[in-house]
Design a protein around this motif. Structure first.
Motif, mmCIF file in Angstrom:
data_model
loop_
_atom_site.group_PDB
_atom_site.id
_atom_site.type_symbol
_atom_site.label_atom_id
_atom_site.label_comp_id
_atom_site.label_asym_id
_atom_site.label_seq_id
_atom_site.Cartn_x
_atom_site.Cartn_y
_atom_site.Cartn_z
ATOM 1 N N GLU A 1 -42.553 1.588 39.903
ATOM 2 C CA GLU A 1 -42.311 1.921 38.556
ATOM 3 C C GLU A 1 -41.815 0.788 37.687
ATOM 4 O O GLU A 1 -42.505 0.769 36.241
ATOM 5 C CB GLU A 1 -41.255 2.989 38.484
ATOM 6 C CG GLU A 1 -40.622 3.464 37.178
ATOM 7 C CD GLU A 1 -41.909 3.822 36.267
ATOM 8 O OE1 GLU A 1 -42.868 4.271 36.541
ATOM 9 O OE2 GLU A 1 -41.604 3.773 35.027
ATOM 10 N N ILE A 2 -41.079 -0.149 38.182
ATOM 11 C CA ILE A 2 -40.582 -1.274 37.555
ATOM 12 C C ILE A 2 -41.872 -2.310 37.068
ATOM 13 O O ILE A 2 -41.763 -2.609 36.170
ATOM 14 C CB ILE A 2 -39.415 -2.072 38.307
ATOM 15 C CG1 ILE A 2 -38.151 -1.152 38.308
ATOM 16 C CG2 ILE A 2 -38.974 -3.158 37.254
ATOM 17 C CD1 ILE A 2 -36.834 -1.698 39.222
ATOM 18 N N ALA A 3 -42.440 -2.385 38.239
ATOM 19 C CA ALA A 3 -43.726 -3.260 37.887
ATOM 20 C C ALA A 3 -44.835 -2.838 37.206
ATOM 21 O O ALA A 3 -45.382 -3.454 36.029
ATOM 22 C CB ALA A 3 -44.549 -3.475 39.196
ATOM 23 N N ARG A 4 -44.870 -1.285 36.888
ATOM 24 C CA ARG A 4 -45.903 -0.524 36.257
ATOM 25 C C ARG A 4 -45.421 -0.735 34.760
ATOM 26 O O ARG A 4 -46.465 -1.200 33.845
ATOM 27 C CB ARG A 4 -45.927 0.830 36.485
ATOM 28 C CG ARG A 4 -47.110 1.626 35.791
ATOM 29 C CD ARG A 4 -46.828 3.101 35.769
ATOM 30 N NE ARG A 4 -45.554 3.282 35.141
ATOM 31 C CZ ARG A 4 -45.263 3.556 33.762
ATOM 32 N NH1 ARG A 4 -46.322 3.009 32.972
ATOM 33 N NH2 ARG A 4 -44.069 3.626 33.231
ATOM 34 N N ARG A 5 -44.169 -0.670 34.379
ATOM 35 C CA ARG A 5 -43.704 -0.608 33.088
ATOM 36 C C ARG A 5 -43.618 -2.091 32.552
ATOM 37 O O ARG A 5 -43.514 -2.409 31.216
ATOM 38 C CB ARG A 5 -42.431 0.047 32.737
ATOM 39 C CG ARG A 5 -41.282 -0.805 33.456
ATOM 40 C CD ARG A 5 -39.885 0.118 32.899
ATOM 41 N NE ARG A 5 -38.877 -0.552 33.549
ATOM 42 C CZ ARG A 5 -37.989 -0.113 34.284
ATOM 43 N NH1 ARG A 5 -37.825 1.065 34.710
ATOM 44 N NH2 ARG A 5 -36.816 -0.992 35.030
ATOM 45 N N ASN A 6 -43.846 -3.229 33.235
ATOM 46 C CA ASN A 6 -43.755 -4.498 33.050
ATOM 47 C C ASN A 6 -45.344 -4.991 33.130
ATOM 48 O O ASN A 6 -45.508 -6.343 33.212
ATOM 49 C CB ASN A 6 -42.938 -5.237 33.902
ATOM 50 C CG ASN A 6 -41.447 -5.080 33.324
ATOM 51 O OD1 ASN A 6 -41.015 -5.712 32.318
ATOM 52 N ND2 ASN A 6 -40.567 -4.403 34.237
ATOM 53 N N GLY A 7 -46.307 -4.188 33.427
ATOM 54 C CA GLY A 7 -47.626 -4.591 33.398
ATOM 55 C C GLY A 7 -48.024 -5.585 34.612
ATOM 56 O O GLY A 7 -48.912 -6.287 34.365
ATOM 57 N N LEU A 8 -47.117 -5.367 35.857
ATOM 58 C CA LEU A 8 -47.414 -6.147 36.990
ATOM 59 C C LEU A 8 -48.273 -5.533 37.913
ATOM 60 O O LEU A 8 -48.083 -4.318 38.336
ATOM 61 C CB LEU A 8 -46.006 -6.632 37.416
ATOM 62 C CG LEU A 8 -45.221 -7.880 36.582
ATOM 63 C CD1 LEU A 8 -43.923 -7.716 36.951
ATOM 64 C CD2 LEU A 8 -45.933 -9.175 36.540
ATOM 65 N N ASP A 9 -49.110 -6.167 38.639
ATOM 66 C CA ASP A 9 -49.825 -5.421 39.574
ATOM 67 C C ASP A 9 -49.465 -5.798 40.921
ATOM 68 O O ASP A 9 -49.720 -5.129 41.944
ATOM 69 C CB ASP A 9 -51.358 -6.033 39.729
ATOM 70 C CG ASP A 9 -52.038 -5.850 37.987
ATOM 71 O OD1 ASP A 9 -51.701 -4.334 37.755
ATOM 72 O OD2 ASP A 9 -52.727 -6.505 37.697
ATOM 73 N N GLY A 10 -48.673 -6.738 41.511
ATOM 74 C CA GLY A 10 -48.207 -7.206 42.712
ATOM 75 C C GLY A 10 -47.017 -6.428 43.088
ATOM 76 O O GLY A 10 -45.907 -6.689 42.462
ATOM 77 N N LEU A 11 -47.061 -6.146 44.372
ATOM 78 C CA LEU A 11 -46.172 -5.444 44.783
ATOM 79 C C LEU A 11 -45.859 -5.951 46.245
ATOM 80 O O LEU A 11 -46.443 -5.791 47.314
ATOM 81 C CB LEU A 11 -46.129 -3.869 45.061
ATOM 82 C CG LEU A 11 -45.883 -3.015 43.702
ATOM 83 C CD1 LEU A 11 -46.357 -1.635 43.858
ATOM 84 C CD2 LEU A 11 -44.557 -3.211 43.124
ATOM 85 N N SER A 12 -44.626 -6.836 46.686
ATOM 86 C CA SER A 12 -44.505 -7.323 47.739
ATOM 87 C C SER A 12 -43.483 -6.445 48.535
ATOM 88 O O SER A 12 -42.242 -6.642 48.103
ATOM 89 C CB SER A 12 -44.106 -8.467 47.991
ATOM 90 O OG SER A 12 -43.515 -9.227 49.237
ATOM 91 N N MET A 13 -43.817 -5.391 49.384
ATOM 92 C CA MET A 13 -42.871 -4.654 50.098
ATOM 93 C C MET A 13 -43.305 -4.045 51.358
ATOM 94 O O MET A 13 -44.527 -4.016 51.346
ATOM 95 C CB MET A 13 -42.526 -3.600 48.990
ATOM 96 C CG MET A 13 -43.684 -2.531 48.556
ATOM 97 S SD MET A 13 -43.233 -1.256 47.137
ATOM 98 C CE MET A 13 -44.536 -0.389 47.123
ATOM 99 N N GLY A 14 -42.489 -3.931 52.245
ATOM 100 C CA GLY A 14 -42.896 -3.428 53.675
ATOM 101 C C GLY A 14 -42.764 -4.649 54.940
ATOM 102 O O GLY A 14 -43.195 -5.756 54.425
ATOM 103 N N MET A 15 -41.974 -3.935 55.690
ATOM 104 C CA MET A 15 -41.954 -5.103 56.856
ATOM 105 C C MET A 15 -42.564 -4.310 58.191
ATOM 106 O O MET A 15 -43.137 -3.429 57.974
ATOM 107 C CB MET A 15 -40.506 -5.424 56.887
ATOM 108 C CG MET A 15 -39.953 -5.888 55.745
ATOM 109 S SD MET A 15 -38.305 -6.588 55.107
ATOM 110 C CE MET A 15 -37.671 -6.757 56.931
#
Ligand SMILES: *Cc1c(COP(=O)(O)O)cnc(C)c1O
Length: 228
Positions: free
Chosen positions: A185-199
């Protein structure tokens, strides 16, 4: 073509790739949107070589000094190798980091953002950057506070950093999907496509929640030997 080598690392890589693809398909996503970052911290260069032989080209390390002892030779031998910094970066290590890492996933404070922008300009480097968000607001953990994230994204962009997305490490004792959804959600509202998450323990969940980078160590290289 040479027969691929059979070893535990190659087998586990194949398994992890299969799980990522299955989780992506289940979520209606193209598996090609997800990049697997093989976290090789504490493991020897020989293990990285086995992963390279199995077709893995993207690696993650959390300490600049350790990466400096392993990766210059590996990068020279494998020009397509891409190295991600996934651990905290001190400003006095920025120049070393920019010489070795292609992607900085842990931009977490204004002072570091300014140092990265200044040194990148000096070196003619253009690292892809991810902003680490402390989604659990844990005092001991790095990352910008969620409430400060929008302003920090804007500041990094103003500095000329190539901001690709956000990164988080959820608290160990909380349901990770809540943090993944929050980061998305934070990425979306800032127009960012990249999400580094998950181990290793939660990368399939992360893929379902939109991860574009998953950082898997143990699931590929096995248990980490103790650091001395
Ligand atoms: C070590 C580390 C990982 C990989 O952890 P595993 O549980 O071994 O997959 C991922 N992200 C960060 C930031 C790490 O430090």
């Amino acid at each position: 073509m040479a027969e691929p080598q059979h070893n535990a690392i190659a087998d586990r890589l194949e398994d992890v790739r299969g799980r990522i693809a299955a989780a992506a398909k289940e979520a209606g996503r193209d598996p090609a949107e997800v990049t697997l970052v093989a976290v090789s911290k504490v493991h020897p260069a020989a293990s990285v070589e086995l992963a390279l032989a199995a077709g893995q080209t993207v690696f993650g390390e959390n300490r600049v000094q350790e990466a400096q002892s392993k990766f210059p030779a590996l990068k020279a031998a494998h020009p397509d190798l891409r190295l991600h910094l996934i651990g905290p970066l001190q400003t006095n290590k920025v120049t070393d980091a920019l010489r070795l890492f292609n992607v900085i996933e842990t931009v977490d404070r204004p002072k570091l953002a300014r140092a990265l922008a200044k040194e990148a300009a000096k070196l003619g480097a253009a690292p892809a950057c991810y902003i680490q968000v402390n989604t659990g607001e844990e005092p001991q953990k790095a990352g910008i506070a969620p409430a400060a994230a929008d302003a920090f994204v804007a500041e990094c962009r103003d500095l000329g950093l190539d901001v690709r997305g956000l990164m988080c490490i959820p608290p160990v004792d909380e349901e990770p999907s809540l943090h993944f959804a929050f980061l998305r959600e934070i990425a979306r509202r800032n127009g960012l496509d990249g999400l580094s998450m998950g181990m290793s323990g939660d990368y399939e969940t992360a893929v379902r929640f939109g991860a574009t980078l998953v950082r898997v160590g143990t699931g590929i290289f096995g248990a980490r030997p103790a650091r001395d």
